[in-house]
Scaffold this motif. Structure first.
Motif, short mmCIF file in Angstrom:
data_model
loop_
_atom_site.label_atom_id
_atom_site.label_comp_id
_atom_site.label_asym_id
_atom_site.label_seq_id
_atom_site.Cartn_x
_atom_site.Cartn_y
_atom_site.Cartn_z
N PRO A 157 0.72 -1.30 -0.09
CA PRO A 157 -0.15 0.06 -0.16
C PRO A 157 0.92 1.38 0.24
O PRO A 157 1.99 1.33 0.56
N TRP A 158 0.51 2.45 -0.57
CA TRP A 158 1.15 3.66 -0.59
C TRP A 158 1.33 4.31 0.69
O TRP A 158 2.11 4.80 1.23
N TRP A 159 0.28 3.87 1.42
CA TRP A 159 0.45 4.33 2.92
C TRP A 159 -0.38 3.33 3.86
O TRP A 159 -1.12 2.37 3.60
N SER A 160 0.13 3.28 5.23
CA SER A 160 -0.29 2.29 6.21
C SER A 160 -1.58 2.40 6.45
O SER A 160 -2.06 3.65 6.61
N ALA A 161 -2.28 1.40 7.10
CA ALA A 161 -3.33 1.77 7.70
C ALA A 161 -3.57 0.50 8.75
O ALA A 161 -3.10 -0.38 8.73
N ASP A 162 -4.23 1.00 9.83
CA ASP A 162 -4.60 -0.15 10.71
C ASP A 162 -4.87 -1.40 10.46
O ASP A 162 -4.71 -2.47 10.91
N VAL A 163 -5.90 -1.58 9.48
CA VAL A 163 -6.63 -2.62 8.65
C VAL A 163 -5.41 -3.68 8.45
O VAL A 163 -5.73 -4.86 8.37
N ASP A 164 -4.27 -3.29 8.00
CA ASP A 164 -3.43 -3.97 7.22
C ASP A 164 -2.71 -4.75 8.38
O ASP A 164 -2.66 -6.02 8.40
N GLN A 165 -2.38 -4.11 9.41
CA GLN A 165 -1.78 -4.92 10.75
C GLN A 165 -2.84 -5.78 11.18
O GLN A 165 -2.37 -6.81 11.64
N GLU A 166 -4.08 -5.45 11.09
CA GLU A 166 -5.14 -6.42 11.65
C GLU A 166 -5.37 -7.70 10.85
O GLU A 166 -5.36 -8.88 11.22
N PRO A 208 -15.30 3.94 5.75
CA PRO A 208 -14.25 3.08 4.86
C PRO A 208 -13.02 2.94 5.74
O PRO A 208 -12.24 2.21 4.98
N LYS A 209 -12.68 3.84 6.68
CA LYS A 209 -11.46 3.76 7.24
C LYS A 209 -11.44 2.28 8.14
O LYS A 209 -10.48 1.81 8.27
N LYS A 210 -12.51 1.77 8.25
CA LYS A 210 -12.68 0.54 9.06
C LYS A 210 -12.75 -0.76 8.10
O LYS A 210 -12.68 -1.79 8.64
N ALA A 211 -12.64 -0.39 6.99
CA ALA A 211 -13.19 -1.42 5.87
C ALA A 211 -11.85 -2.31 5.50
O ALA A 211 -10.87 -1.68 5.42
N HIS A 212 -11.82 -3.59 5.60
CA HIS A 212 -10.84 -4.51 5.17
C HIS A 212 -11.08 -4.78 3.65
O HIS A 212 -10.02 -5.05 2.76
N LEU A 213 -12.32 -4.67 3.08
CA LEU A 213 -12.62 -4.77 1.70
C LEU A 213 -13.70 -3.89 1.34
O LEU A 213 -14.39 -3.49 1.93
N SER A 253 -14.27 -16.94 1.07
CA SER A 253 -13.08 -17.04 0.11
C SER A 253 -12.48 -15.73 -0.27
O SER A 253 -11.25 -15.55 -0.44
N ILE A 254 -13.21 -14.65 -0.15
CA ILE A 254 -12.65 -13.34 -0.65
C ILE A 254 -11.92 -12.80 0.53
O ILE A 254 -10.74 -12.18 0.28
N TRP A 255 -12.41 -13.07 1.63
CA TRP A 255 -11.58 -12.69 2.83
C TRP A 255 -10.48 -13.35 3.05
O TRP A 255 -9.27 -12.71 3.26
N HIS A 256 -10.45 -14.74 2.80
CA HIS A 256 -9.13 -15.60 2.72
C HIS A 256 -8.04 -15.24 1.88
O HIS A 256 -7.08 -14.93 2.31
N ASN A 257 -8.52 -14.81 0.50
CA ASN A 257 -7.71 -14.30 -0.25
C ASN A 257 -6.98 -13.11 -0.02
O ASN A 257 -5.80 -12.63 -0.06
N ARG A 258 -7.71 -12.17 0.62
CA ARG A 258 -7.16 -10.78 1.20
C ARG A 258 -6.23 -10.98 2.40
O ARG A 258 -5.17 -10.42 2.15
N VAL A 259 -6.75 -11.87 3.05
CA VAL A 259 -5.74 -11.97 4.47
C VAL A 259 -4.20 -12.64 3.86
O VAL A 259 -3.39 -12.13 4.45
N TYR A 260 -4.30 -13.67 2.92
CA TYR A 260 -2.91 -14.21 2.58
C TYR A 260 -2.38 -13.18 1.66
O TYR A 260 -1.34 -13.64 1.18
N GLY A 261 -3.03 -12.16 0.84
CA GLY A 261 -2.40 -11.55 0.04
C GLY A 261 -1.95 -10.37 0.62
O GLY A 261 -1.17 -9.67 -0.17
N VAL A 262 -2.18 -9.80 1.50
CA VAL A 262 -2.02 -8.58 2.09
C VAL A 262 -0.36 -8.30 2.31
O VAL A 262 0.10 -9.43 2.77
N THR A 263 0.06 -7.41 1.99
CA THR A 263 1.49 -6.87 2.10
C THR A 263 1.52 -5.75 3.00
O THR A 263 1.05 -4.70 2.72
N PRO A 264 2.44 -5.81 4.20
CA PRO A 264 2.50 -4.69 5.01
C PRO A 264 3.37 -3.66 4.22
O PRO A 264 3.95 -3.69 3.36
N ARG A 265 3.19 -2.39 4.77
CA ARG A 265 3.72 -1.18 4.10
C ARG A 265 5.16 -1.11 4.63
O ARG A 265 5.55 -1.47 5.93
#
Length: 686
Positions: free
Chosen positions: A311-320, A405-410, A674-686
């Motif tokens: 991500p171009w900037w970090s967000a709390d949802v990424d760490q979550e 939207p700041k609380k949204a994971h997807l 399945s959408i949630w699963h792929n987002r969890v495993y695909g997320v990249t930390p800033r």
């Protein structure tokens, strides 16, 4: 005195130039740090110079009439790979009020992956514009088509339909009449005062999949080499190569049947097959094939190899999400979980933990932008019902949906691929370019209004689409998104670890989607194998050529009535799920619905919820080339194993059912998971 005045004038000029330079530099710095996609210059000049009034219209020549001037903007994403769509006209869609669209009237549509199950109705050739409650057709404003694409894309085959791909020239409903020319703006009515008229759309290149080739030397036992690539918008291309000795498990070449009963070789030829001619080389597809065994390996590898862009900037949802991934990977043993049978899943413990965390954590933001009927209009009947039911149930959900939207994971892009085709496809045009343009305009709208897409280049956005054309329409402009697709075809750019295979469900009645569920008990299932359907694509004529009226145990037909179709499904041991124009077919879910063991004959098809389910535990996979040996393969399966597979079909059935009010582990929650699963495993930390 004159020289002194000239000196002062020169000094003031220099000061003015210097001041202008400083201001310009400050603007650029603010633009650079505040807008990571770099559309600095264009954003300086997007003043509100005109609005689209309701009096503007598209005339017969396709030009937009009215005095409103369109502003131009460009959006560049992190890949620096541009797909530019240029247009200067836009018009307004009508605001339909239909919460749902249910159709009882069917119009012929020749381009579909599908099936004809009834003498009077083709369930795969539907027009969803008749309201089932009132019996009146929905009134929708005529839309103009847009043919504007850059010259280099004008002849691009991915936007044009060829006769060989099985897509229909007459698929648009007669309710809509499209004219060439003016482009369609998907911006909602209330947004027109913003004067957003995006004209250039830069997108990430589509994921590339290189299909493994069979080793010419069949005796050396070397495994196939599978290469597939995921595109990282910021970090470039990363590929995953499977080489000999470096893959988890043994590769299966396409010289051997890719069926789940690998420990049982086909029996000796039966009389009904012995005299059948061998399948001619001209009948066989020329493309390379990825077996189900290889798909399993690719799926396993994707959990560790696929990463979305940083991500171009970090967000709390990424760490979550990163903490969630760690909790899933360290899940405690599930034990005996009520309602969940371990052999049906790749890893029951991890699935159970992931599902629990989804229930506790997941938040989804739904964009409000987008005009009906393409957006926010769920189709609840027919073979495209999956996308409609998901849309309807998610929009009604109060647990997962958030308005912050700041609380949204997807982030959900709420469009209907079916309504996109019904509304905008121009009959006999053989082109999807205006459909792609329409979606790119929509993306430009949300990109300019919000910064959610910009943070991840769309990696935390998702779409749910069941129409056959959806992969081609989204593979460039939504390449980074998580795409839940019915047409889950490796050759069409499906990417393991990111995309989701969506079950294609044929819903006959929206008020009771579970009507006629179930089938006869085992002792009453006297037909060995059954298939019926329209002759769509190249494969089904081959199937009928070998097996229609050739063997009393093999009930293989063309078009039959719905009543007969359902009765055969309920009374057969194996239900043949042969591909049509595309790899997907509603028969896969229908077989499970009627408790018949599915036999999938569709090379390169990724089965639904593939990241979670162990499909070989309850389904048979037969390569297309083995159609002449179909009966041999089926009768070679011991009765004890068939009974266990049929029992597992009944247990896995819960994951493929729509409910008016969602039930735990049903198809709505499984799709979301399945959408949630792929987002969890695909997320990249800033």
């Amino acid at each position: 005195m004159g020289s002194e005045i000239r000196y002062l004038g020169l000094l003031e000029t220099r000061r003015l130039v210097w001041l202008s330079g400083v201001v310009f530099a400050i603007v650029l710095m603010i633009q650079y740090f505040g807008f990571p996609y770099g559309y600095a210059l264009s954003s300086l000049f997007t003043a509100n110079v005109g609005q689209i009034s309701s009096s503007q219209r598209v005339d017969q020549s396709g030009n937009l009439s009215g005095s409103g001037n369109m502003t131009h903007a460009s959006v560049v994403n992190a890949t620096n790979t541009n797909l530019l769509y240029e247009a200067s006209n836009e018009t307004k869609l009508s605001d339909g009020k239909n919460e749902k669209i249910e159709d009882d009237s069917m119009t012929p549509m020749n381009e579909r992956s599908g099936d004809t199950l009834t003498e009077d109705v083709d369930p795969e050739d539907e027009s969803p514009f008749k309201d089932s409650e009132t019996g009146n057709k929905s009134t929708v404003k005529k839309l103009g088509s847009n043919s504007s694409l850059p010259p280099d894309k004008a002849a691009d085959s991915e936007y044009d339909l060829q006769a060989s791909n099985g897509t229909s020239e007459n698929s648009s409903s007669s309710v809509f009449n499209t004219h060439g020319g003016g482009s369609i703006s998907p911006a909602p009515m209330e947004a027109q005062s913003l004067d957003i008229s995006p004209t250039e759309m830069s997108v990430a290149p589509p994921p590339m999949v290189m299909i493994p080739q069979v080793n010419a030397d069949a005796n050396n036992g070397a495994p196939l080499v599978s290469v597939y690539q995921n595109i990282s918008a910021k970090e470039g291309n990363t590929g995953q190569v499977f080489e000999k000795g470096k893959v988890p498990g043994q590769m299966v070449t396409d010289h051997a049947p890719s069926v789940s009963h690998t420990d049982h070789a086909p029996s000796v030829s039966h009389s009904s097959i012995s005299n059948s001619p061998v399948m001619k080389e001209s009948d066989k597809p020329k493309d390379s094939i990825v077996s189900i065994a290889e798909m399993n390996i690719m799926q396993q590898q994707s959990c560790t190899s696929f990463r979305s862009m940083k991500p171009w900037w970090s967000a709390d949802v990424d760490q979550e999400l990163l903490r969630t991934k760690s909790l899933i990977e360290n899940a405690p043993p599930a034990g005996n979980e009520p309602g969940l049978y371990a052999p049906l899943y790749r890893n029951l413990s991890m699935f159970k933990r992931s599902y629990e965390l989804m229930e506790q954590i997941l938040k989804v933001y739904i964009y409000t932008e987008g005009e009906r009927p393409v957006f926010h209009t769920p189709v609840l009947k027919g073979i495209y019902a999956s996308e409609g039911w998901f849309m309807k149930l998610l929009k009604r959900d109060k647990k997962f949906v958030t308005k912050n939207p700041k609380k949204a994971h997807l982030f959900y892009l709420p469009f209907s691929s079916r309504m996109l085709e019904e509304t905008l496809y121009v009959p006999n045009s053989h082109s999807r370019r205006n459909l792609v343009r329409y979606l790119s305009d929509y993306l430009n709208t949300i990109i300019q209004r919000h910064n959610f897409w910009n943070r991840t280049a769309g990696a935390d956005h998702f779409l749910v689409a069941c129409h056959d054309w959806a992969p081609a329409e989204t593979k460039r402009i939504m390449a980074n998104c998580i795409r839940a697709l019915c047409n889950a075809d490796i050759k069409e750019g499906f990417q393991f670890g990111k995309d989701v295979s969506l079950p294609e469900t044929y819903v006959r009645t929206a008020k009771n989607p579970l009507r006629e569920i179930g089938g006869k008990r085992l002792s009453k299932r006297r037909t060995l194998a059954f298939f019926a359907g329209n002759m769509h694509g190249y494969l089904r004529p081959i199937l009928l050529n070998y097996w229609e009226n050739k063997d009393p145990d093999m009930k293989i037909f063309g078009k039959i009535s719905t009543v007969s179709y359902v009765n055969y499904m309920k009374s057969s041991k194996y239900c043949i799920c042969a591909k049509g124009y595309e790899v997907n077919s509603p028969r896969v879910v229908e077989a499970i619905f009627y408790e018949c063991v599915p036999v999938i004959i569709s090379d390169n098809f990724i089965p639904p919820f593939f990241e979670i389910l162990n499909w070989e535990a309850f389904a048979i996979f037969v390569p297309e080339k083995d159609i002449p040996k179909l009966k041999d393969i089926l009768v070679s399966i011991p009765e004890k194993r068939y009974r266990e597979m049929q029992r597992r079909v009944k247990l896995v059935q819960q994951h493929f059912l729509w409910h008016v009010k969602p039930v735990k582990y049903d198809i709505f929650y499984m799709t979301l998971h399945s959408i949630w699963h792929n987002r969890v495993y695909g997320v990249t930390p800033r």
